[in-house]
Each structure stands twice: as C-alpha cells, then as structure tokens.
Design a protein around this motif. Sequence first.
Motif, short mmCIF file in Angstrom:
data_model
loop_
_atom_site.label_atom_id
_atom_site.label_comp_id
_atom_site.label_asym_id
_atom_site.label_seq_id
_atom_site.Cartn_x
_atom_site.Cartn_y
_atom_site.Cartn_z
N MET A 53 0.82 -1.11 -0.01
CA MET A 53 0.00 -0.25 0.10
C MET A 53 1.02 1.29 0.02
O MET A 53 0.35 2.29 -0.32
N THR A 138 -6.16 -6.27 9.53
CA THR A 138 -6.67 -5.84 8.12
C THR A 138 -7.59 -7.18 7.59
O THR A 138 -8.93 -7.07 7.37
N ASN A 225 -7.43 -9.10 -2.65
CA ASN A 225 -6.20 -8.29 -2.27
C ASN A 225 -5.34 -7.95 -3.58
O ASN A 225 -4.73 -7.01 -3.19
N CYS A 247 -10.26 -5.51 -0.60
CA CYS A 247 -9.15 -5.28 0.32
C CYS A 247 -8.04 -4.63 -0.31
O CYS A 247 -7.55 -3.60 0.35
N GLY A 248 -7.48 -4.78 -1.25
CA GLY A 248 -6.45 -4.23 -2.05
C GLY A 248 -6.49 -4.51 -3.36
O GLY A 248 -7.08 -5.23 -4.02
N SER A 282 -11.75 -0.96 4.95
CA SER A 282 -10.59 -0.79 5.74
C SER A 282 -10.48 -0.88 7.01
O SER A 282 -11.84 -0.95 7.55
N GLN A 283 -9.35 -1.22 7.53
CA GLN A 283 -9.11 -1.25 9.09
C GLN A 283 -9.26 -0.07 9.80
O GLN A 283 -9.29 -0.03 11.06
N TYR A 284 -8.91 1.09 9.06
CA TYR A 284 -9.11 2.60 9.68
C TYR A 284 -10.51 2.63 10.41
O TYR A 284 -11.33 2.38 9.73
#
Length: 355
Positions: A53, A138, A225, A247-248, A282-284
């Motif tokens: 990332m 994540t 991902n 996720c990505g 997102s994990q944020y």
Amino acid sequence: MGRESWTSQRIALRRHPDGRVSPTDFAVEDQPIPQPGDGEFLVRILAVSVDPMLRIFIDPAPMAGAMPPMPVGSTVPGAAVGEIVETRHSDFAIGDIVEGRFGWQHFALSNGAGVNRVDARLGAPENALAIGGLPGFTAYAGLEVADLKPGQTILVSGAAGAVGSAVGALVKARGIRAVGIAGGEEKRRYLLDNGYDAVADRLAPDFKEQLAQALPQGANVYFDNVGGPMLADILPVMAPGGLILVCGLMAGYQGDEQTGRDNLPALLRAIMFKGLRIQAFSQYGKDALRPAFDDEVAELVGSGKVKPQLHIEQGLERLPHALAGLFERSVPGKVVVRVAEPSDAVPTKIFEESE
C-alpha cells in the motif's frame, strides 16, 4: 547501551516514482536522535514492515489526485516495532515493546497515539508486524464485514501474502473453508500447510478449471487483495448472493496494469443474475475491534495453532530494495526488515524464536 553507541538514520523520499518503484527513488540520510518532551517517549526501531500500500502514498498523484502527494524529502512512513528507550509519558515505560506507524528510521518520537504494546505471546517482535499487526488486523476487520458462518467458503487472492496468510489462519480457527489463489508450487504448499483447504495456481494453464474444482458450491465471499483482470475469472465461481470484498488492488499500484479487456459488462451481469454484492473496507476507524483481535491472535500464536511466516531482511538500507521486490518477486508470508537488535533493557522472553 546508550545514545553514544547508537546510529541514527532515516529513509527519505528522494523523488516520486515514475511507474515502477526503484530503490533509487529513496535516500539514506543521517539524522539526530530526538529528545522526548513531556508526554512523549523515544522508540528505538527494531523492525520495519514492508507493505504494498505504501506505493500509493509515494505516488506523484495518489489515488488519481484524490490525495495530496507526500513531499519529497519526507521520512517514508510505515508500521514498525521497537523498544522504548527514553520516556516522559506516564503510561509507557523503558523496555516496553510497542508497535506503531513509526516510519523508516532508527528512532521515532511518539505521544502514544496509535501505539500498541506487543503481547509477549506473539513471540518474536516481528510477529507484531505480521498476523499480530496491520496485516492481521486488516484480515480480521474484513472477516467481520464478511460475517461468514461455519460451512461456508471464502476465496482469497494474493493468499500467500501477509493479509492473505492471516485470512487463512483466522478462518481455519473458525471452521470456515478457505480456498487460496497464489502463483507457484512453493506458495501452494505453504498455503496448504497454513490454513487453506485448497489452492488454485494462477500461473497454471488450467487455473480456471482448478478454481471450479476447488469451489463446487461456489465462493460465498471473495476476499480480493489483488484486483486487476483476475476478477473476470472469479465471477463464474461465485455463489449466488455472494460478497466480493475489496481489500487491496495490488495489480494496479504501480500504475502499469495492462488488462486488455473491460471487466465491467461481465461484472454487471454477475451482479444482476447472481445477486452479488461488492464492498470495499478498511481497518481504519475499527479501533473497537482491536482488543478482541489482539487476544484472539495472541492465543493462536502462543498456543502454536498459527505459525507466522516471515521473510526477514537485515539493515535499514534494505527497505527500498524490499519494497521494490514486493512487485518483482513475491515471497510467502510477511516481508520485514530488521534494523536493530534489542538492548539489554528489553525482556528477552519476548524475543523467543518463532520463525
């Protein structure tokens, strides 16, 4: 061992990458060791995470200009684990092992925001950068969104990477069937030994047939991902009502993805006829999940049910090379660069071998 014997350097962004990231886009620079003020502590970095990332944040126009570019000359950001060597913070003591976004450098100041203590059950401190850190969290946050039930199946792209490895380990403990996508025999064997029930080799000429064989009832969740043209190959093996969890998008982080095909028509047809859902996450902002995550992962690692896979390089100067290597030659597990050894002040039991 004190300040007089320490080396203090950082990795700075020399220029924004033009296409593929190169080690020459970065510079190793000397810097003074900072002094903590009131409410701060000084962290001596032991190991730094290498994450794909990061390629987004060092781009000249991140997210197609939606984010401002990182200024040239800035210290490269990133998650790291270290020991507290000086403190003027009432909640953190000398010798504490902590994880946070300390950046690519030997020393960092912190006021404690976003910093997590490393659970001794994780073993080696580098594990706090793998399943016990951002990649694991994540995966955990994504699985909360997926809300899979025992007996269901998850399909994971980039399954041998840091996040994908964590997904496999977590779902195995929950009774979920996991199918991974990875390239090559080494990664296939690694995944089968670490939580995955079946693996489809994306490099094999019969990749689509392998997918269909591994997913006779379809995938209830596709944990993506990678992004890129592979999505069109996944749509036929999704179960009705399935969830595509974004996720990505590693296939496009370098800005040089050449797909040669438009996936949108096939995607829209699948959404209509299979009732699929697509959701990014997102994990944020998921800090409320952190205590349960920390305890679950520490128990899994401490009990030996999960054995973290780490690819460790040595020396701060190796960080730019390790980042470029993520896109050139992927390796199973989490890539970490070790930049220092612990001092005598650190409890040695935290550094038991777990690799």
